[in-house]
Design a protein around this motif. Structure first.
Motif, PDB file in Angstrom:
ATOM      1  N   GLY A 236      47.637  86.397  19.149  1.00 30.56           N
ATOM      2  CA  GLY A 236      47.760  87.194  20.509  1.00 30.56           C
ATOM      3  C   GLY A 236      49.151  86.852  20.933  1.00 30.56           C
ATOM      4  O   GLY A 236      49.557  87.244  21.942  1.00 30.56           O
ATOM      5  N   ALA A 262      46.967  81.980  11.713  1.00 30.11           N
ATOM      6  CA  ALA A 262      47.259  83.567  11.465  1.00 30.11           C
ATOM      7  C   ALA A 262      48.959  83.624  11.992  1.00 30.11           C
ATOM      8  O   ALA A 262      49.545  84.475  11.388  1.00 30.11           O
ATOM      9  N   ILE A 292      44.377  82.677  21.000  1.00 31.34           N
ATOM     10  CA  ILE A 292      43.786  82.143  19.909  1.00 31.34           C
ATOM     11  C   ILE A 292      42.119  82.588  20.048  1.00 31.34           C
ATOM     12  O   ILE A 292      41.873  82.399  21.022  1.00 31.34           O
ATOM     13  N   GLY A 294      39.677  81.784  18.177  1.00 27.60           N
ATOM     14  CA  GLY A 294      38.700  80.562  18.268  1.00 27.60           C
ATOM     15  C   GLY A 294      37.728  80.638  17.141  1.00 27.60           C
ATOM     16  O   GLY A 294      36.558  80.054  17.116  1.00 27.60           O
ATOM     17  N   HIS A 298      39.620  77.394  13.031  1.00 23.74           N
ATOM     18  CA  HIS A 298      40.426  76.774  14.000  1.00 23.74           C
ATOM     19  C   HIS A 298      39.918  75.577  15.054  1.00 23.74           C
ATOM     20  O   HIS A 298      40.436  74.578  14.942  1.00 23.74           O
ATOM     21  N   ILE A 311      43.338  80.522  27.032  1.00 22.18           N
ATOM     22  CA  ILE A 311      43.767  81.845  27.747  1.00 22.18           C
ATOM     23  C   ILE A 311      43.641  82.825  26.578  1.00 22.18           C
ATOM     24  O   ILE A 311      44.219  82.967  25.690  1.00 22.18           O
ATOM     25  N   ASP A 330      46.123  88.550  30.565  1.00 23.88           N
ATOM     26  CA  ASP A 330      47.193  88.359  29.543  1.00 23.88           C
ATOM     27  C   ASP A 330      48.149  87.203  29.514  1.00 23.88           C
ATOM     28  O   ASP A 330      48.625  86.836  30.518  1.00 23.88           O
TER      29      ASP A 330
HETATM   30  C1  LIG Z   1      39.382  79.032   4.113  1.00 16.94           C
HETATM   31  C2  LIG Z   1      39.940  79.219   5.621  1.00 16.94           C
HETATM   32  C3  LIG Z   1      40.583  78.243   6.113  1.00 16.94           C
HETATM   33  C4  LIG Z   1      41.156  78.563   7.221  1.00 16.94           C
HETATM   34  N1  LIG Z   1      41.942  77.635   8.035  1.00 16.94           N
HETATM   35  C5  LIG Z   1      42.604  77.984   9.145  1.00 16.94           C
HETATM   36  C6  LIG Z   1      43.060  76.923   9.868  1.00 16.94           C
HETATM   37  O1  LIG Z   1      43.192  75.877   9.451  1.00 16.94           O
HETATM   38  N2  LIG Z   1      43.772  77.218  11.118  1.00 16.94           N
HETATM   39  C7  LIG Z   1      43.365  78.547  11.626  1.00 16.94           C
HETATM   40  O2  LIG Z   1      44.053  78.793  12.970  1.00 16.94           O
HETATM   41  N3  LIG Z   1      42.700  79.357  10.932  1.00 16.94           N
HETATM   42  C8  LIG Z   1      42.128  79.207   9.734  1.00 16.94           C
HETATM   43  N4  LIG Z   1      41.702  80.163   9.139  1.00 16.94           N
HETATM   44  C9  LIG Z   1      41.758  81.384   9.688  1.00 16.94           C
HETATM   45  C10 LIG Z   1      40.734  81.749  10.754  1.00 16.94           C
HETATM   46  O3  LIG Z   1      39.709  82.371  10.272  1.00 16.94           O
HETATM   47  C11 LIG Z   1      41.449  82.959  11.704  1.00 16.94           C
HETATM   48  O4  LIG Z   1      41.626  84.197  10.959  1.00 16.94           O
HETATM   49  C12 LIG Z   1      42.476  82.613  12.574  1.00 16.94           C
HETATM   50  O5  LIG Z   1      42.436  81.397  13.307  1.00 16.94           O
HETATM   51  C13 LIG Z   1      42.832  83.609  13.539  1.00 16.94           C
HETATM   52  O6  LIG Z   1      43.928  83.343  14.281  1.00 16.94           O
HETATM   53  P1  LIG Z   1      44.266  83.580  15.690  1.00 16.94           P
HETATM   54  O7  LIG Z   1      43.175  83.075  16.589  1.00 16.94           O
HETATM   55  O8  LIG Z   1      45.549  83.341  15.994  1.00 16.94           O
HETATM   56  O9  LIG Z   1      44.175  85.349  15.598  1.00 16.94           O
HETATM   57  P2  LIG Z   1      42.992  86.308  15.960  1.00 16.94           P
HETATM   58  O10 LIG Z   1      41.934  86.051  15.452  1.00 16.94           O
HETATM   59  O11 LIG Z   1      43.599  87.744  15.575  1.00 16.94           O
HETATM   60  O12 LIG Z   1      42.959  86.269  17.827  1.00 16.94           O
HETATM   61  C14 LIG Z   1      43.993  86.886  18.377  1.00 16.94           C
HETATM   62  C15 LIG Z   1      43.484  86.474  19.880  1.00 16.94           C
HETATM   63  O13 LIG Z   1      44.452  86.804  20.811  1.00 16.94           O
HETATM   64  C16 LIG Z   1      43.731  87.540  21.757  1.00 16.94           C
HETATM   65  N5  LIG Z   1      44.950  88.151  22.404  1.00 16.94           N
HETATM   66  C17 LIG Z   1      45.774  89.077  22.102  1.00 16.94           C
HETATM   67  N6  LIG Z   1      46.867  89.592  22.940  1.00 16.94           N
HETATM   68  C18 LIG Z   1      46.588  88.600  23.728  1.00 16.94           C
HETATM   69  C19 LIG Z   1      47.263  88.663  25.292  1.00 16.94           C
HETATM   70  N7  LIG Z   1      48.414  89.381  25.560  1.00 16.94           N
HETATM   71  N8  LIG Z   1      46.976  87.569  25.975  1.00 16.94           N
HETATM   72  C20 LIG Z   1      45.717  86.916  25.807  1.00 16.94           C
HETATM   73  N9  LIG Z   1      45.017  87.091  24.584  1.00 16.94           N
HETATM   74  C21 LIG Z   1      45.418  87.989  23.628  1.00 16.94           C
HETATM   75  C22 LIG Z   1      42.772  88.418  21.203  1.00 16.94           C
HETATM   76  O14 LIG Z   1      42.013  88.721  22.181  1.00 16.94           O
HETATM   77  C23 LIG Z   1      42.220  87.341  20.045  1.00 16.94           C
HETATM   78  O15 LIG Z   1      41.097  86.894  20.532  1.00 16.94           O
HETATM   79  C24 LIG Z   1      41.014  79.998   8.094  1.00 16.94           C
HETATM   80  C25 LIG Z   1      40.413  80.756   7.126  1.00 16.94           C
HETATM   81  C26 LIG Z   1      39.666  80.481   6.005  1.00 16.94           C
HETATM   82  C27 LIG Z   1      38.959  81.689   5.336  1.00 16.94           C
END
Ligand SMILES: Cc1cc2nc3c(=O)[nH]c(=O)nc-3n(C[C@H](O)[C@H](O)[C@H](O)COP(=O)(O)OP(=O)(O)OC[C@H]3O[C@@H](n4cnc5c(N)ncnc54)[C@H](O)[C@@H]3O)c2cc1C
Length: 349
Positions: A236, A262, A292, A294, A298, A311, A330
């Motif tokens: 995000g 990600a 993030i 969640g 993670h 946030i 945001d």
């Molecule tokens: C075997 C395996 C191991 C993994 N190990 C890890 C690990 O060690 N660590 C890890 O993190 N993940 C891990 N993952 C990946 C995990 O499943 C998620 O895909 C990952 O954590 C998603 O990252 P994210 O929350 O940054 O992205 P997303 O899930 O895409 O979330 C982005 C978030 O940002 C928010 N957002 C967007 N724009 C804004 C804005 N302007 N203001 C506020 N909020 C906003 C959205 O609402 C959303 O909730 C693993 C997956 C697998 C299958």
């Protein structure tokens, strides 16, 4: 295997370049707790060349005894002589439980040792408890339930479920635990180790790897596992450049920036600062999750933080389930406002 002969909780006290790794102290903290429940002792196993001088620090972090195996062949870590040392200690002293850090060394050593001792190993545990196995007795088979077993809990199936595993028929019950998951005890300053020296023969064979050169990686990235305050960014945040607003907030708070997977997968930040199941486990006083979602993989790496602030613009994001404080909105507006507010509060002090 006579299980009744196996007693005590043993912890592998990993050292590199004659410096004890933090995980050894963390495992001693957990080992002490488990040993108290079993009315047994906790013993550290220290392996290396000229390492005896490190034993007192293990006593300071809870080791009742320290078994020391020293030999010039153990100067640098190599699988064969270290596995020989640990499996010999297990065969001689018969521990009930044996804990190893899930570090690069521990991940190599523990499976080799468990295979040599014909026992099981549960890797990457997040919870260790003493309990019954099966956890709920099967109807009509109540007398088959075993007590005082090590229940080893870890994420399974890519983190989509949590499994609790036991090793009821073999000893020792072996587990690896990732750094940052367990807590050290407050050190008992001045504690002196009760040392047992074990002499072993190390005869190089064709499994002894010859080390030609050691090249140390140098990193200028702060270790997120040491940080008291983490400002963590997810997808995000939107772009690598936009991490600047998180860096500003971290600087105002005296903290460090970390991130989700990600962000690493997108090439925005290095893997060293990834939090989670395949990243690092962190336990700061304050964790601010910005953009993030969640995911369980993670949260597995940060949910033990003292205070979690999330946030996110999506009020249904799962990160709010683990957060102590949530801000829906945001991050591009909220994060700079927070930074300004903190700077203003500091200026008014
Ligand atoms: C075997 C395996 C191991 C993994 N190990 C890890 C690990 O060690 N660590 C890890 O993190 N993940 C891990 N993952 C990946 C995990 O499943 C998620 O895909 C990952 O954590 C998603 O990252 P994210 O929350 O940054 O992205 P997303 O899930 O895409 O979330 C982005 C978030 O940002 C928010 N957002 C967007 N724009 C804004 C804005 N302007 N203001 C506020 N909020 C906003 C959205 O609402 C959303 O909730 C693993 C997956 C697998 C299958």
């Amino acid at each position: 295997m006579n299980l009744a002969e196996y007693k005590g909780v043993f912890v592998y006290a990993e050292q590199v370049d004659n410096v004890i790794s933090g995980i050894a102290y963390e495992l001693l903290g957990k080992g002490k707790e488990l040993a108290a429940q079993l009315n047994e002792e906790v013993t550290a196993v220290l392996v290396g060349a000229d390492v005896k001088g490190l034993a007192d620090s293990l006593a300071e972090y809870g080791a009742d005894k320290v078994i020391v195996v020293e030999d010039p062949e153990l100067k640098e870590y190599r699988t064969e002589p270290y596995a020989h040392a640990l499996s010999s200690v297990i065969k001689e002293y018969k521990p009930d439980i044996f804990l190893v850090g899930a570090t690069a060394i521990g991940r190599d050593l523990a499976p080799t040792v468990s295979a040599r001792c014909a026992t099981g190993l549960t890797a990457d545990c997040t919870v260790l408890e003493i309990g019954d196995f099966p956890m709920v007795a099967l109807p009509g088979k109540e007398d088959e339930q075993k007590h005082n077993q090590l229940l080893m809990t870890r994420p399974a199936f890519g983190g989509n479920t949590i499994a609790t595993i036991a090793c009821p028929d073999h000893r020792p019950q072996m587990a690896t635990v990732r750094p940052g998951v367990m807590k050290k005890i407050d050190p008992i300053v001045g504690a002196k180790a009760n040392i047992i020296e074990m002499k072993l023969e190390f005869v190089p064979n064709d499994r002894y790897v010859e080390i030609k050169e050691i090249v140390k990686a140098v990193s200028d990235v702060a270790d997120i596992m040491d940080a008291k305050i983490l400002v963590s960014g997810g997808r995000g945040v939107g772009s690598p450049e936009n991490f600047k607003i998180l860096e500003d907030l971290a600087e105002a708070l005296g903290g460090t920036v970390s991130c989700s997977r990600a962000v690493v997968d997108a090439g925005w930040k290095p893997r060293e600062i990834q939090v989670g199941q395949t990243g690092k486990t962190v336990r700061p006083n304050l964790y601010i999750a910005c953009g993030i979602s969640g995911a369980i993989q993670h949260t597995a790496g940060m949910e033990e933080s003292d205070i979690i602030v999330a946030i996110n613009k999506d009020e249904d994001a799962p990160i709010f389930d683990v957060a102590d404080f949530g801000i829906v909105g945001d991050l591009n507006k909220i994060v700079p406002q927070l930074t300004e507010a903190i700077k203003a509060a500091k200026a008014n002090k």
